[in-house]
Design a protein around this motif. Structure first.
Motif, PDB file in Angstrom:
ATOM      1  N   SER A  26      -6.393  14.446 -51.105  1.00  0.00           N
ATOM      2  CA  SER A  26      -6.386  15.809 -50.587  1.00  0.00           C
ATOM      3  C   SER A  26      -4.999  16.434 -50.652  1.00  0.00           C
ATOM      4  CB  SER A  26      -6.873  15.821 -49.133  1.00  0.00           C
ATOM      5  OG  SER A  26      -6.116  14.914 -48.339  1.00  0.00           O
ATOM      6  N   GLU A  27      -3.960  15.601 -50.776  1.00  0.00           N
ATOM      7  CA  GLU A  27      -2.591  16.107 -50.883  1.00  0.00           C
ATOM      8  C   GLU A  27      -2.115  16.133 -52.327  1.00  0.00           C
ATOM      9  OE1 GLU A  27      -0.122  13.728 -48.391  1.00  0.00           O
ATOM     10  OE2 GLU A  27      -1.208  14.223 -46.550  1.00  0.00           O
ATOM     11  N   GLU A  28      -2.311  15.038 -53.046  1.00  0.00           N
ATOM     12  CA  GLU A  28      -1.749  14.913 -54.393  1.00  0.00           C
ATOM     13  C   GLU A  28      -2.597  15.563 -55.482  1.00  0.00           C
ATOM     14  OE1 GLU A  28       1.338  11.257 -54.641  1.00  0.00           O
ATOM     15  OE2 GLU A  28      -0.565  11.059 -55.667  1.00  0.00           O
ATOM     16  N   SER A  29      -3.930  15.506 -55.313  1.00  0.00           N
ATOM     17  CA  SER A  29      -4.804  15.953 -56.394  1.00  0.00           C
ATOM     18  C   SER A  29      -5.420  17.326 -56.162  1.00  0.00           C
ATOM     19  CB  SER A  29      -5.925  14.935 -56.611  1.00  0.00           C
ATOM     20  OG  SER A  29      -5.401  13.674 -56.932  1.00  0.00           O
ATOM     21  N   GLY A  30      -5.183  17.893 -54.990  1.00  0.00           N
ATOM     22  CA  GLY A  30      -5.771  19.187 -54.690  1.00  0.00           C
ATOM     23  C   GLY A  30      -7.249  19.123 -54.380  1.00  0.00           C
ATOM     24  N   LEU A  31      -7.757  17.936 -54.059  1.00  0.00           N
ATOM     25  CA  LEU A  31      -9.167  17.775 -53.725  1.00  0.00           C
ATOM     26  C   LEU A  31      -9.436  18.456 -52.382  1.00  0.00           C
ATOM     27  CD1 LEU A  31     -11.955  16.476 -54.189  1.00  0.00           C
ATOM     28  CD2 LEU A  31     -11.065  14.411 -53.074  1.00  0.00           C
ATOM     29  N   CYS A  32     -10.395  19.386 -52.357  1.00  0.00           N
ATOM     30  CA  CYS A  32     -10.624  20.119 -51.113  1.00  0.00           C
ATOM     31  C   CYS A  32     -12.099  20.341 -50.796  1.00  0.00           C
ATOM     32  CB  CYS A  32      -9.886  21.456 -51.116  1.00  0.00           C
ATOM     33  SG  CYS A  32     -10.348  22.558 -52.457  1.00  0.00           S
ATOM     34  N   THR A  33     -13.008  20.089 -51.726  1.00  0.00           N
ATOM     35  CA  THR A  33     -14.424  20.312 -51.440  1.00  0.00           C
ATOM     36  C   THR A  33     -15.181  18.993 -51.425  1.00  0.00           C
ATOM     37  OG1 THR A  33     -15.216  20.568 -53.726  1.00  0.00           O
ATOM     38  CG2 THR A  33     -14.255  22.519 -52.654  1.00  0.00           C
ATOM     39  N   LEU A 153     -11.881  14.114 -44.739  1.00  0.00           N
ATOM     40  CA  LEU A 153     -13.250  13.878 -45.163  1.00  0.00           C
ATOM     41  C   LEU A 153     -13.356  13.709 -46.667  1.00  0.00           C
ATOM     42  CD1 LEU A 153     -16.298  13.729 -44.589  1.00  0.00           C
ATOM     43  CD2 LEU A 153     -16.359  16.228 -44.813  1.00  0.00           C
ATOM     44  N   VAL A 154     -12.698  14.587 -47.436  1.00  0.00           N
ATOM     45  CA  VAL A 154     -12.831  14.515 -48.897  1.00  0.00           C
ATOM     46  C   VAL A 154     -12.230  13.227 -49.454  1.00  0.00           C
ATOM     47  CG1 VAL A 154     -12.994  17.003 -49.270  1.00  0.00           C
ATOM     48  CG2 VAL A 154     -10.729  15.913 -49.166  1.00  0.00           C
ATOM     49  N   ASP A 155     -11.200  12.697 -48.782  1.00  0.00           N
ATOM     50  CA  ASP A 155     -10.603  11.434 -49.243  1.00  0.00           C
ATOM     51  C   ASP A 155     -11.582  10.286 -49.100  1.00  0.00           C
ATOM     52  OD1 ASP A 155      -7.763  12.212 -49.854  1.00  0.00           O
ATOM     53  OD2 ASP A 155      -7.816  12.814 -47.756  1.00  0.00           O
ATOM     54  N   THR A 156     -12.223  10.190 -47.933  1.00  0.00           N
ATOM     55  CA  THR A 156     -13.129   9.058 -47.719  1.00  0.00           C
ATOM     56  C   THR A 156     -14.388   9.190 -48.562  1.00  0.00           C
ATOM     57  OG1 THR A 156     -14.270   7.711 -46.064  1.00  0.00           O
ATOM     58  CG2 THR A 156     -14.208  10.066 -45.650  1.00  0.00           C
ATOM     59  N   VAL A 157     -14.909  10.408 -48.736  1.00  0.00           N
ATOM     60  CA  VAL A 157     -16.098  10.582 -49.570  1.00  0.00           C
ATOM     61  C   VAL A 157     -15.803  10.179 -51.004  1.00  0.00           C
ATOM     62  CG1 VAL A 157     -17.656  12.287 -50.587  1.00  0.00           C
ATOM     63  CG2 VAL A 157     -17.197  12.337 -48.131  1.00  0.00           C
ATOM     64  N   ALA A 158     -14.691  10.659 -51.553  1.00  0.00           N
ATOM     65  CA  ALA A 158     -14.334  10.305 -52.936  1.00  0.00           C
ATOM     66  C   ALA A 158     -14.160   8.801 -53.084  1.00  0.00           C
ATOM     67  CB  ALA A 158     -13.055  11.024 -53.342  1.00  0.00           C
ATOM     68  N   ASP A 159     -13.642   8.163 -52.038  1.00  0.00           N
ATOM     69  CA  ASP A 159     -13.380   6.727 -52.049  1.00  0.00           C
ATOM     70  C   ASP A 159     -14.622   5.938 -51.625  1.00  0.00           C
ATOM     71  OD1 ASP A 159     -11.868   4.426 -52.321  1.00  0.00           O
ATOM     72  OD2 ASP A 159     -10.986   4.567 -50.320  1.00  0.00           O
ATOM     73  N   ASN A 160     -15.794   6.442 -52.036  1.00  0.00           N
ATOM     74  CA  ASN A 160     -17.075   5.782 -51.754  1.00  0.00           C
ATOM     75  C   ASN A 160     -17.269   5.524 -50.266  1.00  0.00           C
ATOM     76  OD1 ASN A 160     -19.584   4.802 -52.635  1.00  0.00           O
ATOM     77  ND2 ASN A 160     -18.845   2.694 -52.644  1.00  0.00           N
ATOM     78  N   ALA A 161     -16.924   6.546 -49.459  1.00  0.00           N
ATOM     79  CA  ALA A 161     -17.075   6.457 -48.008  1.00  0.00           C
ATOM     80  C   ALA A 161     -16.332   5.254 -47.432  1.00  0.00           C
ATOM     81  CB  ALA A 161     -18.547   6.440 -47.597  1.00  0.00           C
ATOM     82  N   SER A 162     -15.177   4.956 -48.045  1.00  0.00           N
ATOM     83  CA  SER A 162     -14.301   3.860 -47.574  1.00  0.00           C
ATOM     84  C   SER A 162     -15.028   2.521 -47.518  1.00  0.00           C
ATOM     85  CB  SER A 162     -13.696   4.204 -46.209  1.00  0.00           C
ATOM     86  OG  SER A 162     -12.945   5.396 -46.259  1.00  0.00           O
ATOM     87  N   SER A 163     -15.836   2.249 -48.523  1.00  0.00           N
ATOM     88  CA  SER A 163     -16.549   0.969 -48.585  1.00  0.00           C
ATOM     89  C   SER A 163     -15.618  -0.151 -49.018  1.00  0.00           C
ATOM     90  CB  SER A 163     -17.717   1.055 -49.577  1.00  0.00           C
ATOM     91  OG  SER A 163     -18.665   1.992 -49.146  1.00  0.00           O
ATOM     92  N   GLY A 164     -15.841  -1.337 -48.459  1.00  0.00           N
ATOM     93  CA  GLY A 164     -15.088  -2.510 -48.883  1.00  0.00           C
ATOM     94  C   GLY A 164     -16.005  -3.664 -49.236  1.00  0.00           C
ATOM     95  N   ALA A 165     -16.843  -4.062 -48.277  1.00  0.00           N
ATOM     96  CA  ALA A 165     -17.779  -5.164 -48.470  1.00  0.00           C
ATOM     97  C   ALA A 165     -18.768  -5.129 -47.314  1.00  0.00           C
ATOM     98  CB  ALA A 165     -17.042  -6.502 -48.525  1.00  0.00           C
ATOM     99  N   TYR A 166     -19.812  -5.976 -47.416  1.00  0.00           N
ATOM    100  CA  TYR A 166     -20.763  -6.048 -46.308  1.00  0.00           C
ATOM    101  C   TYR A 166     -21.433  -7.412 -46.292  1.00  0.00           C
ATOM    102  CZ  TYR A 166     -24.598  -5.276 -49.666  1.00  0.00           C
ATOM    103  OH  TYR A 166     -25.482  -5.392 -50.709  1.00  0.00           O
ATOM    104  N   ALA A 167     -21.842  -7.810 -45.091  1.00  0.00           N
ATOM    105  CA  ALA A 167     -22.547  -9.080 -44.909  1.00  0.00           C
ATOM    106  C   ALA A 167     -23.751  -8.837 -44.015  1.00  0.00           C
ATOM    107  CB  ALA A 167     -21.626 -10.123 -44.279  1.00  0.00           C
ATOM    108  N   LEU A 168     -24.861  -9.496 -44.345  1.00  0.00           N
ATOM    109  CA  LEU A 168     -26.111  -9.293 -43.626  1.00  0.00           C
ATOM    110  C   LEU A 168     -26.545 -10.563 -42.920  1.00  0.00           C
ATOM    111  CD1 LEU A 168     -28.093  -7.439 -46.438  1.00  0.00           C
ATOM    112  CD2 LEU A 168     -26.869  -6.384 -44.518  1.00  0.00           C
ATOM    113  N   GLY A 169     -27.085 -10.394 -41.707  1.00  0.00           N
ATOM    114  CA  GLY A 169     -27.747 -11.500 -41.041  1.00  0.00           C
ATOM    115  C   GLY A 169     -29.158 -11.648 -41.565  1.00  0.00           C
ATOM    116  N   SER A 170     -29.957 -12.474 -40.915  1.00  0.00           N
ATOM    117  CA  SER A 170     -31.342 -12.684 -41.344  1.00  0.00           C
ATOM    118  C   SER A 170     -32.165 -11.419 -41.108  1.00  0.00           C
ATOM    119  CB  SER A 170     -31.959 -13.844 -40.565  1.00  0.00           C
ATOM    120  OG  SER A 170     -31.221 -15.034 -40.780  1.00  0.00           O
ATOM    121  N   TRP A 171     -33.074 -11.150 -42.042  1.00  0.00           N
ATOM    122  CA  TRP A 171     -33.956  -9.990 -41.905  1.00  0.00           C
ATOM    123  C   TRP A 171     -35.044 -10.269 -40.872  1.00  0.00           C
ATOM    124  CZ3 TRP A 171     -32.306  -5.615 -43.652  1.00  0.00           C
ATOM    125  CH2 TRP A 171     -31.513  -5.554 -44.808  1.00  0.00           C
TER     126      TRP A 171
END
Length: 268
Positions: A26-33, A153-171
């Protein structure tokens, strides 16, 4: 000015691969929408798919009123779950590959496994109930390719909603016997309570979050597919985690998850 969508997505990919974060877009690239931010996210996902990765579902972020107020928004956001993000869990225990993470934080959530597709508009919470095969406790590791988490907001959305990893318990297939809104959550780090919440923290009920996602995707010409995993949103604030620590998530009525965060040296 037309933003270089693919170029920005490439910068995010490089930050992920090198584990060197970049300055806020949002600062360096002019991302605003938000529209441009989702276009960057989609471009980044296409890059991952081109390497042989595959989509396993979606994640929803900013589901609490506190987080929405902090970001100055009135609705959640979403990202894409990829197979490479999934942490194998055996008998409730998983080990995190720290070499893939930059500045990780952990959140406790309820994951939905969909047996039927959902496409907006007009998807209701009852539609979500009817389309859900099972639910599970989930630890989402949120991570940011943006330096020091200085995100709008635009930073986290562009960055795939700040995803890193995930782990699931038993269904759990008999999940409708549970009141997910009242399901209490406790997140421990090295045996100490670090975060406490309940299902109602996610828009009043985690299934409401899933209905929001289906309707939002409908605006984009997309939908939730049968077989998708949906991380429905954090039940309390994110907690920073360091190499050498262990995280345990307990959600009432669901199987617990323990994640080990070894140092990179220990994993070699």
């Amino acid at each position: 000015m037309t933003l270089p969508i693919d170029e920005i997505a490439s910068r995010l990919e490089q930050a992920w691969q090198t584990r060197v974060p970049i300055q806020p877009l949002s600062e360096e690239s002019g991302l605003c929408t938000v529209e441009d931010a989702y276009a960057i996210q989609q471009s980044w996902v296409r890059r991952r798919l081109a390497t042989g990765d595959r989509i396993t579902g979606r994640k929803i972020g900013l589901t609490s009123k506190a987080m929405q107020q902090m970001m100055g928004v009135d609705e959640p956001d979403y990202g894409v779950l990829l197979n490479s993000f999934s942490i194998p869990v055996t008998r409730g225990v998983g080990e995190v590959d720290m070499s893939r993470l930059l500045q990780p934080r952990v959140e406790g959530e309820i994951a939905f496994l969909m047996k039927k597709p959902l496409r907006g508009p007009g998807v209701t919470i009852n539609d979500v109930f009817n389309a859900t095969e099972a639910v599970a406790a989930a630890v989402e590791i949120v991570d940011s390719r943006i330096r020091d988490w200085k995100i709008k907001l635009v930073d986290t959305v562009a960055d795939n909603a700040s995803s890193g990893a995930y782990a699931l318990g038993s269904w759990h297939t008999r999940w409708q016997d549970l009141d997910l809104a009242l399901a209490g959550m406790v997140l421990y780090v090295d045996g100490r309570i670090q975060s406490v919440g309940a299902g109602a923290a996610a828009l009043g009920h985690p299934a409401v979050c899933v209905s929001w996602l289906a309707n939002k995707l409908g605006e984009m010409g997309e939908g939730i597919e049968a077989g998708d995993i949906v991380l429905s949103g954090a039940l309390a604030g994110a907690v920073s985690v360091q190499p050498g620590q262990n995280v345990c998530l307990q959600i009432a009525g669901l199987d617990a998850i323990m994640l080990q965060f070894p140092s990179i040296q220990e994993q070699r």
